[in-house]
Motif scaffolding. Structure first.
Motif, PDB file in Angstrom:
ATOM      1  N   PRO A 111       0.742  -1.208  -0.126  1.00 34.10           N
ATOM      2  CA  PRO A 111      -0.009   0.169  -0.008  1.00 34.10           C
ATOM      3  C   PRO A 111       0.840   1.350   0.220  1.00 34.10           C
ATOM      4  O   PRO A 111       1.929   1.377   0.581  1.00 34.10           O
ATOM      5  N   VAL A 112       0.454   2.309  -0.759  1.00 28.54           N
ATOM      6  CA  VAL A 112       0.812   3.621  -0.673  1.00 28.54           C
ATOM      7  C   VAL A 112       0.057   4.497  -0.311  1.00 28.54           C
ATOM      8  O   VAL A 112      -1.104   4.770  -0.907  1.00 28.54           O
ATOM      9  N   LEU A 113       0.161   4.969   1.060  1.00 28.37           N
ATOM     10  CA  LEU A 113      -0.868   5.719   1.714  1.00 28.37           C
ATOM     11  C   LEU A 113      -0.616   7.098   1.603  1.00 28.37           C
ATOM     12  O   LEU A 113       0.405   7.740   1.625  1.00 28.37           O
ATOM     13  N   PRO A 114      -1.426   8.089   1.321  1.00 31.87           N
ATOM     14  CA  PRO A 114      -1.358   9.501   1.180  1.00 31.87           C
ATOM     15  C   PRO A 114      -1.335   9.871   2.626  1.00 31.87           C
ATOM     16  O   PRO A 114      -2.229  10.993   2.710  1.00 31.87           O
ATOM     17  N   LEU A 115      -0.012   9.948   3.262  1.00 36.01           N
ATOM     18  CA  LEU A 115      -0.091  10.172   4.666  1.00 36.01           C
ATOM     19  C   LEU A 115       1.113  11.365   4.776  1.00 36.01           C
ATOM     20  O   LEU A 115       2.153  10.706   4.359  1.00 36.01           O
ATOM     21  N   ARG A 116       1.122  12.233   5.682  1.00 37.21           N
ATOM     22  CA  ARG A 116       2.223  13.178   6.062  1.00 37.21           C
ATOM     23  C   ARG A 116       2.584  12.647   7.500  1.00 37.21           C
ATOM     24  O   ARG A 116       1.808  12.793   8.477  1.00 37.21           O
ATOM     25  N   VAL A 117       3.863  12.405   7.624  1.00 41.66           N
ATOM     26  CA  VAL A 117       4.205  11.692   8.802  1.00 41.66           C
ATOM     27  C   VAL A 117       4.839  13.054   9.729  1.00 41.66           C
ATOM     28  O   VAL A 117       5.253  13.952   9.292  1.00 41.66           O
TER      29      VAL A 117
END
Length: 343
Positions: A111-117
């Motif tokens: 999975p490539v998740l559209p998240l900013r860490v």
């Protein structure tokens, strides 16, 4: 909180995607956090050296692009070139490379998740990202040249010397040859990379802050070949380029790609080193020897870092810079050996 992953990869550029792909093919449970929509563009010379082409082939990937047969240095009326001895390189748009790796990662089930860490929390068993709702045994920081994770962990080191910057733009003109041209000027270098029958990428590296057009004017012979109306992309920039890192392992966080440390774009090996680092990182996680990763990274990149540093020091010395191409012209075998050592 979701289940524990084996690897959480923060950053979906070539280094992060290659790490995730190596992990998936080794049977590890990986996930990638990348807020930007694919394909992601950035300032890049877009020339893959033969080592990078081989590393992609080892992953079963073939990038579209224009074959590169070698490197040509140009300084005024002087020219010297060296052909690659062990297969061609490849001129490939950064967006095409990113798209290739992104599709391969998705096909591998990662999975490539559209998240900013944001915050990173470590304990003896793993790493948690509260803002993203993720937890894993290991976190891979592949978040770029100015890695926020590297900075948050206090792993960055100050750099001496004048900072260098890069600017890139594309032109709809035919390449002069299948060689990357490196034009050496008094205040930096201009790289011309063949990307297609009617497309070149032009990257300018310098320690002077100025616009792309102002920088290009310092290479009058090259500027004459690149009329403004043939520009087909916006200017992208990056820098300062040199980034020193204390270590590439901190608890359960491992750094890869530009986040792991960067000398300069002078020799065009950024993608090659990212792919090499990704393989070394996953191999050590698999073997249960993450403490060896930093040493493996140093050994794998030592030749590149040494040669790039020596060339950079010579180019930044005002008395030595004009002598680099004449010296290469007088010692073509040495020049070819350096080119192929880096390739």
């Amino acid at each position: 909180m979701s289940r524990d992953h084996d690897l959480i990869v923060v950053g979906g550029g070539p280094a992060g995607l290659a790490t995730a792909l190596h992990a998936a093919r080794a049977g590890l449970d990986a996930v990638v956090a990348e807020p930007r929509r694919a394909p992601v563009d950035k300032a890049c010379g877009e020339g893959l050296m033969p080592g990078a082409v081989r590393a992609l082939a080892a992953l079963g990937l073939e990038a579209p692009g224009h074959p590169i047969r070698g490197i040509r240095y140009v300084q005024g009326h002087r020219e010297v070139h060296a052909a690659f001895r062990h297969g061609p390189g490849l001129g490939v748009r950064r967006t095409d490379l990113h798209d290739l790796l992104h599709r391969a990662v998705l096909a591998a089930g990662v999975p490539v998740l559209p998240l900013r860490v944001g915050e990173v929390r470590q304990d003896t068993a793993g790493v948690s990202l509260p803002d993203a709702g993720l937890r894993g045994r290991w976190l891979v920081a592949a978040d770029g040249l100015h890695s926020p994770i590297r900075r948050s962990l206090g792993l960055g080191l100050g750099s001496r010397g004048r900072p260098r910057y890069g600017l890139r733009r594309h032109y709809a003109v035919s390449p002069r040859s299948s060689y990357v041209e490196v034009h050496c000027g008094p205040q930096g270098e201009a790289y011309v990379t063949p990307l297609g029958p009617r497309l070149v990428g032009v990257a300018l590296l310098t320690d002077r802050r100025a616009s792309f057009d102002a920088q290009l004017e310092r290479f009058p012979e090259l500027a004459a070949r690149l009329p403004a109306e043939r520009a087909v992309s916006a200017v992208r920039g990056a820098g300062p380029l040199r980034q020193k890192t204390r270590t590439r392992l901190h608890g359960r966080v491992l750094l890869v790609g530009d986040a792991a440390g960067y000398v300069d774009a002078l020799t065009g090996e950024g993608v090659s080193l990212a792919l090499i680092g990704a393989e070394a990182l996953v191999g050590n996680v698999l073997r249960g020897t993450p403490d060896r990763y930093d040493g493996d990274w140093k050994r794998a990149t030592r030749r590149h870092r040494l040669l790039t540093s020596v060339l950079l020091q010579a180019r930044q010395q005002r008395t030595l810079a004009p002598l680099v191409v004449p010296a290469a012209e007088r010692l073509p075998r040495v020049f070819a050996a350096v080119v192929n050592a880096l390739a």
